[in-house]
Motif scaffolding. Structure first.
Motif, PDB file in Angstrom:
ATOM      1  N   GLY A  36       0.764  -1.242   0.000  1.00 37.81           N
ATOM      2  CA  GLY A  36       0.000   0.000   0.000  1.00 37.81           C
ATOM      3  C   GLY A  36       0.787   1.280   0.000  1.00 37.81           C
ATOM      4  N   GLU A  37       2.106   1.214  -0.261  1.00 39.49           N
ATOM      5  CA  GLU A  37       2.894   2.439  -0.180  1.00 39.49           C
ATOM      6  C   GLU A  37       2.544   3.434  -1.287  1.00 39.49           C
ATOM      7  OE1 GLU A  37       7.071   2.074   0.496  1.00 39.49           O
ATOM      8  OE2 GLU A  37       6.859   0.299   1.747  1.00 39.49           O
ATOM      9  N   LEU A  38       2.063   2.926  -2.446  1.00 40.24           N
ATOM     10  CA  LEU A  38       1.708   3.831  -3.532  1.00 40.24           C
ATOM     11  C   LEU A  38       0.447   4.627  -3.236  1.00 40.24           C
ATOM     12  CD1 LEU A  38       2.517   1.844  -6.808  1.00 40.24           C
ATOM     13  CD2 LEU A  38       3.458   4.046  -6.126  1.00 40.24           C
ATOM     14  N   LEU A  39      -0.300   4.237  -2.230  1.00 42.50           N
ATOM     15  CA  LEU A  39      -1.485   5.007  -1.855  1.00 42.50           C
ATOM     16  C   LEU A  39      -1.105   6.356  -1.265  1.00 42.50           C
ATOM     17  CD1 LEU A  39      -3.654   2.215  -0.204  1.00 42.50           C
ATOM     18  CD2 LEU A  39      -4.156   3.397  -2.352  1.00 42.50           C
ATOM     19  N   LYS A  40       0.135   6.480  -0.799  1.00 44.91           N
ATOM     20  CA  LYS A  40       0.512   7.693  -0.089  1.00 44.91           C
ATOM     21  C   LYS A  40       1.837   8.282  -0.561  1.00 44.91           C
ATOM     22  CE  LYS A  40       1.879   4.355   3.418  1.00 44.91           C
ATOM     23  NZ  LYS A  40       1.481   3.702   4.655  1.00 44.91           N
ATOM     24  N   SER A  41       2.500   7.657  -1.525  1.00 49.44           N
ATOM     25  CA  SER A  41       3.768   8.217  -1.979  1.00 49.44           C
ATOM     26  C   SER A  41       4.045   7.804  -3.413  1.00 49.44           C
ATOM     27  CB  SER A  41       4.923   7.767  -1.062  1.00 49.44           C
ATOM     28  OG  SER A  41       5.030   6.369  -1.048  1.00 49.44           O
TER      29      SER A  41
END
Length: 863
Positions: A780-785
């Motif tokens: 889920g890191e692409l949800l915020k960066s």
């Protein structure tokens, strides 16, 4: 290098926010952005309506800047991006939380298209199966129980000079996550915007994170971030689950921004901000305007909340974690104390007004506004602003309308707003034929409302006796705005309304022949008494001198006591007071880590920070081996025997006997030593002084010498034609302007000289499987960066939390960058057997690396 002092006058770009609102930026620094650069952009004033490409054409803009708050584009971004290239404009992506701008050429845009397609396909394939409501509620109850047990307030660090409190040290963050409240005016809207404006003045840096965009925050020049959150529902489960959704989206923002304090306006069921403040030990100030849970029950559909325990639990955990609790009235304070909240934490701080925004109009202004509305200077204008809610006394206003209009032929009503109870007004208008006496423009933007209010002589606040099941605990913002406008006020003598407007006249006073006004601010009536309310409006309308005197006193009270700057000063004074700090369980301040952001030099400082502390290759060996020469040999053995056995042949270590070889970024000298052993005259240039010292030691221990220069690949300190070979292994993709580094490599080569350069490969298993899919999508890191931030955090091993810039390239893209070279060859390598996924084990790693390896090696000759 992006020059900070560039003249910005002739560089126009269209900024497109995450909500696809647009504005014009003029900033000469953007002209020099080549790939991915650290840069802080000031948000322009945003508006909706004009399509970005049309706005670019109207302003002769050079390009479009898209604000990004996640790692992949949306369909709207995709469509707009194609239009940008069709119109031959420049395209940039800007991540405000990372303070990074990225130039998007056709190669970068294709990468983002593929990421969009893969992310969309994965989300579709992994659409979750239904989870029962009971499971969700058990989750929230367990988490709230844990948070309550771990709650520990954190003291706030006040800034002062010569004993005078100036504000707070460090950055401030305002949080309001009612994603469903898409409003552009009203009491809570003004409260949020003007409070945030004043907090920004006393904080070194400030940002607002909002559930929906507040246009006024943009107009006031404040940075605001609206995380992408797709839920629109307000059912109980969605309100509670929003805590999980926002927690994931906010965590990186909090870690990157690391505020010195967070100020949150509590919203029903959402405890994401409190949770992060607890985990990161950030001082947490809560704004509590009364139980939204009770109000929702009393003035919503009337039903008791099914999961009331969770909603009340979320509020109680926030109060326990809070450093300070800012409440609007004694009534709210009494509710909290009765429920067990520590009274020492609670500050009673009434609402306020902005005396610079709510200003009495000049005679000319008033005449012009009235003329537009069809009124003259002889009319008496009675104003009401509000949400027509169940506790606003709309029934009193509707009941008094007929009599006031009958006895005051010159009276006109300006009723701004909308809500569930406005039907009572419409019924009165219809029944008594008052269509030409009552003007109802509906909901209007905050600043337009402030202008219209200048036309009013009298303002009314006929609030009711209670707020559903509980006593009135409000602090109506409109009352303070009325006061700031210096008009006559008729209001209910109800709790804080009566307190703030006292001393005051009574309706009976207006029956006297001579009305003397000393310090009185308004006329106060019995709550709910229609006849007394009508008497007050009629009596005051017949006394313009009394209106003027009351108005002057009311505005004086705003300036002296009830302005937002004084409201904020009271909050921070209370939250950071020494007496209160001593009563808290203090936690050590978190150290500020990293280098000052704002220029591209940040990326180069991160390079130095990374490799001065974590020398290249040092993580794969035992490290403390004695003697020292054995340590260097162990690094080389791992590099050529286990990690990259292909390297000696492909990199041509033995093929440049007698030649002048320059290595850019030589690390600990492992490869440089191989060239020296084969008879080359070697020079090493590196930004890391630690690397240079180790490389020099490595060569000397092995009986070789070379030149070791501290320098920058983008500005090589050598004459044209100085070297036969320029070699660089995994370096130039870390520098901000890689194209400039390539040009410098070409310049310092002699005619016929050769370049051998390695960069990271986009079309590789490591990028797509490990970085994009596993870290970006699954975790889920692409949800915020952005992918750039994910690579900076994970590609290079760091023990000091360095974040070096990392970029990846396609073969065609890197070939295009080396277009000045002749006889270009590109090799793809680097894939360990352990890195091959199980479904590709049937292909030998040494073969698979040639199409999916992590390294691209480009070779070419200077013509």
């Amino acid at each position: 290098m992006v020059p900070l002092g560039t003249d910005n006058k002739n560089f126009k770009y269209i900024f497109v926010s995450d909500a696809f609102e647009t504005g014009v930026i003029e900033d000469g620094r953007i002209e020099t952005v080549t790939e991915r650069h650290q840069m802080t952009l000031e948000r322009p004033v945003l508006q909706s309506g004009t399509p970005p490409l049309q706005l670019a054409k109207n302003n002769s803009a050079k390009g479009i800047i898209l604000e990004m708050n996640r790692g992949w584009i949306s369909r709207r971004h995709l469509k707009l991006g194609r239009g940008v290239f069709k119109e031959k404009l420049q395209l940039f992506f800007y991540w405000p939380l990372e303070e990074v701008i990225e130039h998007i050429d056709h190669f970068r845009f294709r990468l983002h298209i593929f990421m969009f397609l893969w992310a969309s396909a994965y989300q579709l394939a992994r659409r979750p199966t239904s989870i029962s409501s009971a499971d969700y509620i058990r989750h929230h109850k367990a988490l709230l129980h844990k948070l309550r047990n771990n709650a520990a307030p954190v003291s706030i660090d006040g800034a002062s000079r010569n004993g005078v409190r100036l504000g707070v040290k460090g950055a401030g963050l305002y949080l309001r996550l009612d994603y469903w409240a898409r409003i552009n005016s009203g009491g809570s809207y003004g409260h949020t915007c003007y409070l945030a404006k004043e907090m920004a003045k006393v904080s070194e840096n400030f940002i607002c994170i909002m559930g929906s965009r507040f246009q006024l925050l943009d107009t006031l020049g404040l940075r605001q971030l609206v995380p992408d959150f797709s839920c629109e529902s307000m059912n109980e489960l969605d309100l509670l689950n929003a805590s999980n959704g926002y927690y994931d989206r906010l965590k990186l923002a909090f870690e990157l921004y690391m505020p010195s304090y967070v100020y949150e306006r509590l919203v029903p069921g959402n405890y994401a901000g409190m949770r992060l403040c607890q985990e990161l030990k950030i001082p947490y100030i809560v704004e509590y305007n009364g139980s939204e849970t009770i109000m929702r029950q009393s003035f919503g559909d009337g039903r008791t909340l099914q999961h009331k325990e969770c909603f009340i639990g979320a509020e109680m955990v926030a109060f326990k974690q809070a450093t300070a609790i800012n409440v609007i009235s004694d009534g709210v304070r009494d509710q909290l104390v009765e429920s067990g909240v520590d009274p020492a934490k609670i500050l009673v701080n009434p609402n306020c007004a902005n005396p610079d925004e709510y200003v009495p109009g000049s005679r000319q202004e008033i005449s012009e506004i009235r003329e537009k509305l069809g009124w003259s200077d002889q009319h008496i204008i009675v104003g009401f602003i509000g949400t027509f809610g169940g506790w606003h006394g709309i029934e009193v206003l509707a009941g008094a309308l007929p009599r006031i209009c009958k006895e005051l032929p010159a009276a006109q009503f300006l009723l701004i707003g909308a809500g569930d109870y406005q039907g009572l007004i419409l019924e009165a208008v219809e029944k008594y034929g008052l269509h030409d006496r009552v003007h109802m423009p509906g909901v209007m933007p905050q600043q337009e409302t402030a202008v219209l209010m200048k036309a009013c002589d009298i303002f009314v606040s006929p609030h009711s006796k209670n707020m559903g099941e509980i006593s009135f605990f409000g602090s109506p913002t409109k009352v303070f705005e009325y006061m700031s406008m210096a008009g006559g006020i008729v209001a209910s003598d109800l709790e804080q309304i009566g307190q703030v407007l006292s001393p005051a006249l009574r309706p009976a006073d207006l029956l006297e022949k001579n009305v003397l006004v000393s310090e009185q601010r308004a006329v106060l009536c019995e709550p709910g008494n229609i006849e007394e309310f009508a008497d007050a409006v009629i009596g005051l309308a017949r006394r313009p001198g009394t209106i003027k005197a009351l108005g002057a006193n009311a505005r004086k009270a705003i300036v002296n006591y009830y302005s937002w700057d004084k409201h904020v000063a009271r909050i921070l004074d209370f939250a950071s007071s020494k007496a209160y700090e001593d009563s808290l369980h203090a936690h050590p301040e978190l150290e500020s880590k990293g280098v000052q952001k704002g220029t591209v030099d940040f990326d180069k400082q991160e390079i130095i920070k990374q490799w001065d502390n974590d020398p290249c290759g040092s993580h794969y060996v035992t490290g403390k081996t004695k003697p020292r020469n054995a340590w260097f040999k162990e690094v080389a053995q791992y590099r050529y025997d286990q990690y990259a056995p292909w390297m000696p042949e492909v990199m041509e270590f033995s093929g440049h006997v007698g030649e002048k070889v320059l290595e850019i970024g030589g690390g600990v000298g492992t490869d440089l030593l191989q060239f020296a052993k084969s008879g080359a005259q070697v020079t090493d240039i590196d930004m890391s002084g630690g690397h240079l010292a180790l490389a020099k030691e490595n060569l000397e221990l092995n009986g070789y010498s070379g030149k070791f220069i501290h320098g920058d690949a983008e500005n090589l300190p050598f004459d044209d034609g100085s070297f036969d070979l320029v070699y660089s292994n995994g370096v130039i993709h870390h520098t901000p302007n890689t194209q400039r580094a390539v040009s410098e490599i070409y310049r310092v080569l002699r005619p016929g000289g050769k370049a051998i350069i390695m960069v990271y490969a986009e079309n590789s298993l490591h990028f797509w499987l490990n970085l994009f899919f596993w870290r970006g999508i699954r975790q889920g890191e692409l949800l915020k960066s952005s992918m750039g931030m994910i690579m900076s955090r994970s590609v290079e091993i760091s023990n000091v939390e360095a974040r070096p810039l990392v970029k990846v390239y396609k073969k065609r893209e890197i070939a295009n960058m080396f277009h000045a070279f002749n006889d270009i060859e590109i090799f793809q390598r680097q894939l360990l057997k352990s890195e091959v996924p199980f479904w590709l084990k049937w292909i030998p790693a040494e073969k698979l690396q040639k199409i999916a390896g992590w390294n691209l090696i480009i070779k070419g000759y200077k013509s």
